[in-house]
Write a protein that holds these residues in place. Structure first.
Motif, PDB file in Angstrom:
ATOM      1  N   SER A   1       0.778  -1.360   0.122  1.00  0.00           N
ATOM      2  CA  SER A   1      -0.015  -0.104   0.154  1.00  0.00           C
ATOM      3  C   SER A   1       0.933   1.318  -0.030  1.00  0.00           C
ATOM      4  N   LEU A   2       2.104   1.271   0.787  1.00  0.00           N
ATOM      5  CA  LEU A   2       2.934   2.458   0.891  1.00  0.00           C
ATOM      6  C   LEU A   2       3.510   2.580  -0.608  1.00  0.00           C
ATOM      7  N   PHE A   3       3.770   1.327  -1.307  1.00  0.00           N
ATOM      8  CA  PHE A   3       4.511   1.245  -2.422  1.00  0.00           C
ATOM      9  C   PHE A   3       3.557   2.053  -3.378  1.00  0.00           C
ATOM     10  N   GLN A   4       2.185   1.564  -3.477  1.00  0.00           N
ATOM     11  CA  GLN A   4       1.295   1.983  -4.310  1.00  0.00           C
ATOM     12  C   GLN A   4       1.006   3.545  -4.207  1.00  0.00           C
ATOM     13  N   ALA A   5       0.895   4.271  -2.790  1.00  0.00           N
ATOM     14  CA  ALA A   5       0.820   5.578  -2.719  1.00  0.00           C
ATOM     15  C   ALA A   5       1.875   6.417  -3.370  1.00  0.00           C
ATOM     16  N   VAL A   6       2.987   5.810  -3.076  1.00  0.00           N
ATOM     17  CA  VAL A   6       4.136   6.492  -3.482  1.00  0.00           C
ATOM     18  C   VAL A   6       4.203   6.719  -5.169  1.00  0.00           C
ATOM     19  N   THR A   7       3.866   5.332  -5.558  1.00  0.00           N
ATOM     20  CA  THR A   7       4.077   5.375  -7.136  1.00  0.00           C
ATOM     21  C   THR A   7       2.700   5.612  -7.768  1.00  0.00           C
ATOM     22  N   GLN A   8       1.602   5.785  -7.174  1.00  0.00           N
ATOM     23  CA  GLN A   8       0.212   6.069  -7.629  1.00  0.00           C
ATOM     24  C   GLN A   8      -0.252   4.869  -8.749  1.00  0.00           C
ATOM     25  N   ILE A   9       0.357   4.013  -8.629  1.00  0.00           N
ATOM     26  CA  ILE A   9      -0.169   2.405  -9.374  1.00  0.00           C
ATOM     27  C   ILE A   9      -1.311   1.956  -8.448  1.00  0.00           C
ATOM     28  N   GLN A  10      -2.496   1.825  -9.265  1.00  0.00           N
ATOM     29  CA  GLN A  10      -3.534   1.301  -8.563  1.00  0.00           C
ATOM     30  C   GLN A  10      -3.949   0.002  -9.328  1.00  0.00           C
ATOM     31  N   GLU A  11      -3.158  -1.247  -9.057  1.00  0.00           N
ATOM     32  CA  GLU A  11      -3.324  -2.286  -9.796  1.00  0.00           C
ATOM     33  C   GLU A  11      -3.911  -3.531  -8.545  1.00  0.00           C
ATOM     34  N   PHE A  12      -4.976  -3.946  -8.755  1.00  0.00           N
ATOM     35  CA  PHE A  12      -5.324  -5.027  -7.846  1.00  0.00           C
ATOM     36  C   PHE A  12      -4.458  -6.127  -7.839  1.00  0.00           C
ATOM     37  N   THR A  13      -3.957  -6.895  -8.822  1.00  0.00           N
ATOM     38  CA  THR A  13      -3.143  -7.788  -8.816  1.00  0.00           C
ATOM     39  C   THR A  13      -1.753  -7.558  -7.780  1.00  0.00           C
ATOM     40  N   LEU A  14      -1.554  -6.265  -7.875  1.00  0.00           N
ATOM     41  CA  LEU A  14      -0.106  -5.765  -7.168  1.00  0.00           C
ATOM     42  C   LEU A  14      -0.366  -5.918  -5.799  1.00  0.00           C
ATOM     43  N   THR A  15      -1.650  -5.986  -5.261  1.00  0.00           N
ATOM     44  CA  THR A  15      -1.866  -6.339  -3.727  1.00  0.00           C
ATOM     45  C   THR A  15      -1.897  -7.465  -3.325  1.00  0.00           C
ATOM     46  N   PHE A  16      -2.614  -8.558  -4.475  1.00  0.00           N
ATOM     47  CA  PHE A  16      -2.869  -9.684  -3.936  1.00  0.00           C
ATOM     48  C   PHE A  16      -2.038 -10.816  -4.108  1.00  0.00           C
ATOM     49  N   VAL A  17      -1.208 -10.835  -5.104  1.00  0.00           N
ATOM     50  CA  VAL A  17      -0.044 -11.667  -5.480  1.00  0.00           C
ATOM     51  C   VAL A  17       1.021 -11.648  -4.528  1.00  0.00           C
ATOM     52  N   PRO A  18       1.511 -10.586  -4.172  1.00  0.00           N
ATOM     53  CA  PRO A  18       2.612 -10.369  -3.034  1.00  0.00           C
ATOM     54  C   PRO A  18       2.230 -11.152  -1.756  1.00  0.00           C
ATOM     55  N   LYS A  19       0.971 -10.865  -1.387  1.00  0.00           N
ATOM     56  CA  LYS A  19       0.113 -11.289  -0.022  1.00  0.00           C
ATOM     57  C   LYS A  19       0.073 -12.702  -0.007  1.00  0.00           C
ATOM     58  N   VAL A  20      -0.262 -13.398  -1.189  1.00  0.00           N
ATOM     59  CA  VAL A  20      -0.509 -15.096  -1.395  1.00  0.00           C
ATOM     60  C   VAL A  20       0.755 -15.544  -1.318  1.00  0.00           C
ATOM     61  N   ILE A  21       1.757 -14.981  -1.962  1.00  0.00           N
ATOM     62  CA  ILE A  21       3.419 -15.460  -2.146  1.00  0.00           C
ATOM     63  C   ILE A  21       3.754 -15.527  -0.752  1.00  0.00           C
ATOM     64  N   ALA A  22       3.769 -14.196  -0.075  1.00  0.00           N
ATOM     65  CA  ALA A  22       4.157 -14.074   1.541  1.00  0.00           C
ATOM     66  C   ALA A  22       3.558 -15.114   2.255  1.00  0.00           C
ATOM     67  N   VAL A  23       2.212 -15.343   2.139  1.00  0.00           N
ATOM     68  CA  VAL A  23       1.628 -16.262   3.085  1.00  0.00           C
ATOM     69  C   VAL A  23       2.172 -17.610   2.838  1.00  0.00           C
ATOM     70  N   PHE A  24       2.004 -18.057   1.832  1.00  0.00           N
ATOM     71  CA  PHE A  24       2.645 -19.305   1.379  1.00  0.00           C
ATOM     72  C   PHE A  24       4.012 -19.677   1.902  1.00  0.00           C
ATOM     73  N   VAL A  25       4.732 -18.816   1.833  1.00  0.00           N
ATOM     74  CA  VAL A  25       6.293 -18.891   2.408  1.00  0.00           C
ATOM     75  C   VAL A  25       6.365 -18.770   4.029  1.00  0.00           C
ATOM     76  N   CYS A  26       5.437 -17.967   4.182  1.00  0.00           N
ATOM     77  CA  CYS A  26       5.439 -18.016   5.760  1.00  0.00           C
ATOM     78  C   CYS A  26       4.984 -19.340   6.404  1.00  0.00           C
ATOM     79  N   LEU A  27       3.964 -19.880   5.723  1.00  0.00           N
ATOM     80  CA  LEU A  27       3.361 -21.071   6.158  1.00  0.00           C
ATOM     81  C   LEU A  27       4.184 -22.154   6.012  1.00  0.00           C
ATOM     82  N   PHE A  28       5.012 -22.128   4.942  1.00  0.00           N
ATOM     83  CA  PHE A  28       6.346 -23.044   4.571  1.00  0.00           C
ATOM     84  C   PHE A  28       7.318 -23.098   5.558  1.00  0.00           C
TER      85      PHE A  28
END
Length: 89
Positions: free
Chosen positions: A36-63
Protein backbone atom coordinates in the motif's frame (compact mmCIF):
# COMPACT_ATOMS: atom_id res chain seq x y z
CA UNK A 1 -19.69 -32.48 30.65
CA UNK A 2 -19.71 -29.65 33.08
CA UNK A 3 -19.52 -25.96 32.19
CA UNK A 4 -15.97 -25.85 33.58
CA UNK A 5 -14.86 -28.55 31.15
CA UNK A 6 -16.46 -26.73 28.21
CA UNK A 7 -14.80 -23.49 29.31
CA UNK A 8 -11.40 -25.22 29.53
CA UNK A 9 -11.74 -26.83 26.10
CA UNK A 10 -12.98 -23.58 24.56
CA UNK A 11 -10.05 -21.68 26.03
CA UNK A 12 -7.60 -24.21 24.62
CA UNK A 13 -9.28 -24.09 21.21
CA UNK A 14 -9.19 -20.29 20.98
CA UNK A 15 -5.60 -20.13 22.22
CA UNK A 16 -4.55 -22.68 19.61
CA UNK A 17 -6.43 -20.85 16.85
CA UNK A 18 -4.72 -17.58 17.76
CA UNK A 19 -1.27 -19.17 17.87
CA UNK A 20 -1.70 -20.96 14.53
CA UNK A 21 -3.28 -18.07 12.64
CA UNK A 22 -1.06 -15.28 13.96
CA UNK A 23 2.06 -15.76 11.77
CA UNK A 24 0.24 -15.82 8.38
CA UNK A 25 -2.01 -12.94 9.38
CA UNK A 26 0.90 -10.80 10.56
CA UNK A 27 2.87 -11.51 7.39
CA UNK A 28 -0.17 -10.66 5.26
CA UNK A 29 -0.68 -7.45 7.22
CA UNK A 30 2.95 -6.42 6.85
CA UNK A 31 3.11 -7.19 3.12
CA UNK A 32 -0.19 -5.38 2.57
CA UNK A 33 1.14 -2.31 4.37
CA UNK A 34 4.35 -2.31 2.33
CA UNK A 35 2.46 -2.74 -0.95
CA UNK A 36 0.00 0.00 0.00
CA UNK A 37 2.84 2.39 0.75
CA UNK A 38 4.44 1.48 -2.58
CA UNK A 39 1.15 2.10 -4.38
CA UNK A 40 0.66 5.43 -2.64
CA UNK A 41 4.15 6.59 -3.55
CA UNK A 42 4.02 5.45 -7.18
CA UNK A 43 0.26 6.03 -7.69
CA UNK A 44 -0.13 2.58 -9.25
CA UNK A 45 -3.61 1.24 -8.51
CA UNK A 46 -3.51 -2.36 -9.67
CA UNK A 47 -5.49 -5.06 -7.83
CA UNK A 48 -3.09 -7.89 -8.62
CA UNK A 49 -0.24 -5.86 -7.17
CA UNK A 50 -1.85 -6.18 -3.75
CA UNK A 51 -3.11 -9.75 -4.08
CA UNK A 52 -0.17 -11.68 -5.54
CA UNK A 53 2.55 -10.56 -3.08
CA UNK A 54 0.26 -11.34 -0.13
CA UNK A 55 -0.50 -14.84 -1.39
CA UNK A 56 3.16 -15.57 -2.04
CA UNK A 57 4.20 -14.20 1.34
CA UNK A 58 1.56 -16.23 3.20
CA UNK A 59 2.62 -19.44 1.41
CA UNK A 60 6.26 -18.77 2.25
CA UNK A 61 5.30 -18.02 5.85
CA UNK A 62 3.32 -21.25 6.12
CA UNK A 63 6.22 -23.18 4.60
CA UNK A 64 8.69 -21.68 7.08
CA UNK A 65 6.47 -21.95 10.17
CA UNK A 66 4.94 -25.36 9.33
CA UNK A 67 7.06 -27.35 11.83
CA UNK A 68 6.14 -24.98 14.65
CA UNK A 69 2.46 -24.83 13.66
CA UNK A 70 2.21 -28.61 13.37
CA UNK A 71 3.87 -29.02 16.77
CA UNK A 72 1.22 -26.76 18.33
CA UNK A 73 -1.65 -28.58 16.62
CA UNK A 74 -0.28 -32.02 17.53
CA UNK A 75 0.20 -30.97 21.17
CA UNK A 76 -3.36 -29.62 21.31
CA UNK A 77 -4.81 -32.79 19.79
CA UNK A 78 -2.76 -35.08 22.02
CA UNK A 79 -3.78 -33.06 25.09
CA UNK A 80 -7.44 -33.28 24.08
CA UNK A 81 -7.26 -37.05 23.51
CA UNK A 82 -5.49 -37.58 26.82
CA UNK A 83 -8.23 -35.71 28.68
CA UNK A 84 -11.18 -37.49 27.02
CA UNK A 85 -11.55 -40.07 29.82
CA UNK A 86 -11.47 -37.25 32.38
CA UNK A 87 -14.10 -35.27 30.47
CA UNK A 88 -16.47 -38.23 30.14
CA UNK A 89 -16.61 -38.97 33.89
Amino acid sequence: MTPDVVREISGDVFRTILLVSAPPLMVSLLVGLIVSLFQAVTQIQEFTLTFVPKVIAVFVCLFIFFPWLSKILIAFTANLFEKIPVYIK
